[in-house]
Design an enzyme around this catalytic site. Sequence first.
Site, PDB file in Angstrom:
ATOM      1  CB  CYS A   9      -0.968   0.006   1.177  1.00 32.53           C
ATOM      2  SG  CYS A   9      -2.029  -1.439   1.178  1.00 32.53           S
ATOM      3  CG  HIS A  58      -3.144   3.416   1.884  1.00 38.42           C
ATOM      4  ND1 HIS A  58      -3.696   2.961   0.699  1.00 38.42           N
ATOM      5  CD2 HIS A  58      -3.209   2.374   2.758  1.00 38.42           C
ATOM      6  CE1 HIS A  58      -4.073   1.713   0.867  1.00 38.42           C
ATOM      7  NE2 HIS A  58      -3.797   1.338   2.103  1.00 38.42           N
ATOM      8  CG  ASN A  73      -6.716  -0.786   1.366  1.00 37.10           C
ATOM      9  OD1 ASN A  73      -6.010  -0.451   0.416  1.00 37.10           O
ATOM     10  ND2 ASN A  73      -6.225  -1.179   2.521  1.00 37.10           N
TER      11      ASN A  73
HETATM   12  O1  UT7 Z   1      -3.792  -1.192   3.488  1.00 36.93           O
HETATM   13  C1  UT7 Z   1      -2.816  -1.386   4.459  1.00 36.93           C
HETATM   14  C2  UT7 Z   1      -3.209  -0.772   5.701  1.00 36.93           C
HETATM   15  N1  UT7 Z   1      -4.337  -1.485   6.271  1.00 36.93           N
HETATM   16  C3  UT7 Z   1      -4.969  -0.908   7.240  1.00 36.93           C
HETATM   17  O2  UT7 Z   1      -4.646   0.195   7.573  1.00 36.93           O
HETATM   18  C4  UT7 Z   1      -6.039  -1.676   7.984  1.00 36.93           C
HETATM   19  C5  UT7 Z   1      -5.899  -1.391   9.441  1.00 36.93           C
HETATM   20  N2  UT7 Z   1      -6.885  -2.046  10.290  1.00 36.93           N
HETATM   21  C6  UT7 Z   1      -8.170  -1.686  10.286  1.00 36.93           C
HETATM   22  O3  UT7 Z   1      -8.582  -0.857   9.511  1.00 36.93           O
HETATM   23  C7  UT7 Z   1      -9.066  -2.294  11.334  1.00 36.93           C
HETATM   24  O4  UT7 Z   1      -8.303  -2.971  12.290  1.00 36.93           O
HETATM   25  C8  UT7 Z   1     -10.155  -3.242  10.738  1.00 36.93           C
HETATM   26  C9  UT7 Z   1     -11.164  -2.452   9.964  1.00 36.93           C
HETATM   27  C10 UT7 Z   1      -9.489  -4.278   9.849  1.00 36.93           C
HETATM   28  C11 UT7 Z   1     -10.873  -3.973  11.869  1.00 36.93           C
HETATM   29  O5  UT7 Z   1     -11.476  -3.035  12.743  1.00 36.93           O
HETATM   30  P1  UT7 Z   1     -11.318  -3.192  14.333  1.00 36.93           P
HETATM   31  O6  UT7 Z   1     -12.066  -2.102  14.915  1.00 36.93           O
HETATM   32  O7  UT7 Z   1      -9.830  -3.263  14.589  1.00 36.93           O
HETATM   33  O8  UT7 Z   1     -12.059  -4.547  14.603  1.00 36.93           O
HETATM   34  P2  UT7 Z   1     -11.503  -5.925  15.190  1.00 36.93           P
HETATM   35  O9  UT7 Z   1     -10.613  -6.600  14.195  1.00 36.93           O
HETATM   36  O10 UT7 Z   1     -10.957  -5.672  16.555  1.00 36.93           O
HETATM   37  O11 UT7 Z   1     -12.862  -6.758  15.313  1.00 36.93           O
HETATM   38  C12 UT7 Z   1     -13.919  -6.362  16.169  1.00 36.93           C
HETATM   39  C13 UT7 Z   1     -15.063  -7.332  16.041  1.00 36.93           C
HETATM   40  C14 UT7 Z   1     -14.656  -8.797  16.170  1.00 36.93           C
HETATM   41  O12 UT7 Z   1     -15.670  -9.465  16.895  1.00 36.93           O
HETATM   42  P3  UT7 Z   1     -15.471  -9.833  18.445  1.00 36.93           P
HETATM   43  O13 UT7 Z   1     -14.241 -10.693  18.489  1.00 36.93           O
HETATM   44  O14 UT7 Z   1     -15.291  -8.509  19.123  1.00 36.93           O
HETATM   45  O15 UT7 Z   1     -16.737 -10.537  18.771  1.00 36.93           O
HETATM   46  C15 UT7 Z   1     -14.650  -9.287  14.748  1.00 36.93           C
HETATM   47  O16 UT7 Z   1     -14.903 -10.665  14.648  1.00 36.93           O
HETATM   48  O17 UT7 Z   1     -15.677  -7.208  14.737  1.00 36.93           O
HETATM   49  C16 UT7 Z   1     -15.785  -8.508  14.144  1.00 36.93           C
HETATM   50  N3  UT7 Z   1     -15.668  -8.354  12.692  1.00 36.93           N
HETATM   51  C17 UT7 Z   1     -16.725  -8.193  11.888  1.00 36.93           C
HETATM   52  N4  UT7 Z   1     -18.041  -8.127  12.095  1.00 36.93           N
HETATM   53  C18 UT7 Z   1     -18.856  -7.930  11.047  1.00 36.93           C
HETATM   54  C19 UT7 Z   1     -14.550  -8.351  11.962  1.00 36.93           C
HETATM   55  N5  UT7 Z   1     -14.833  -8.169  10.662  1.00 36.93           N
HETATM   56  C20 UT7 Z   1     -16.174  -8.066  10.587  1.00 36.93           C
HETATM   57  C21 UT7 Z   1     -17.078  -7.873   9.516  1.00 36.93           C
HETATM   58  N6  UT7 Z   1     -18.390  -7.798   9.784  1.00 36.93           N
HETATM   59  N7  UT7 Z   1     -16.661  -7.721   8.234  1.00 36.93           N
END
Ligand code: UT7
Length: 325
Positions: free
Chosen positions: A119, A252, A282
Amino acid sequence: MIYSRIVATGSYLPPRRLTNADLAAELAAKGVETSDEWIVERTGIRARHFAEPEVTSSALAFEAAHQALSAANLQAADIDLIIVATSTPDMVFPSTATILQNKLGITNGCPAFDVQAVCSGFVYALTVADSLIKTGTARRALVVGTEVFSRILDFKDRTTCVLFGDGAGAVILEASQEPGILASSLHADGRHAGILCTPGTVAGGSVLGDPTLKMDGPAVFKLAVGVLEAAARSALAKAGKTDADIDWLIPHQANIRIMQSTAKKLKMPLEKLIVTVDQHGNTSAASIPLALDSAVRAGKVKRGDTLMLEGVGGGFTWGAVLVQY
Ligand code: UT7
């Protein structure tokens, strides 16, 4: 002293557009549960574009390059350097850049190669092109970010498959008496390679390992928020500028929360933040040139404006390029 400046931009999105609701319905059919609410709240993404299976990165790059050439009123033969940033190349080799060169009908023998910094690929590629122009190796470069990330997504993994999209963006960078690329600050830390990777490879005639994208989202989020401000400040310092000099922040486009946090740290009002993540998702190396081109075409970014371009992603890589447009 020779400088380089961006003389034109272009971009292309494949026609197939999926809203979060469209994607959620497709995923539900596969037993994967997600929702528009979750995706919007956590990422700011509302829609993304996916290329048809036979459409390659070079095909998207061709359309974006064509648009940039038209905007610059140039012919393909006027280009004497091609750099393509991509992590989803058409083939293992040759490079997507040489495939693009052939599609554009460029037969002048100019150098063409790919840059792989995921990225951060576009800020890396722009910096390499700027350096080659400053040393007199090239006078007019085509710099493209292009991706078909839909090819490497695991549509059973809701933590990643809702985040990415396909597309391409391009700029023409030309030798100039006036500075355009003001300063760059590029970085990498390979210790974090495992938090965002597509670990599969080709060996012995078959795919070895998992060829789909793996990401520890929260770990990437934390690192991204931490490094972007420092890279921007380093580029500003090299150019003798301060954050007050930035007219537009074009980061980005991965997550609106990361983008807004960087804007806040640079004391920039959110109106100066260019946002396309809502419509594109993204698109990895394509996201910055796609956002730049959309801001130029919307009449936001004007000649003379100071732009801060910032990338962050797999590797772990990150970097910033300060541009006088
Ligand atoms: O391109 C290179 C750079 N990439 C980035 O910058 C990405 C950086 N990371 C992010 O943007 C975020 O970490 C994400 C958007 C990927 C995830 O957001 P988060 O707020 O960090 O969520 P999380 O991974 O901590 O997940 C929270 C909850 C989990 O459930 P529990 O364990 O709390 O019950 C996940 O299972 O959200 C759940 N979850 C979803 N629920 C519905 C994860 N993905 C989904 C989904 N739909 N698609």
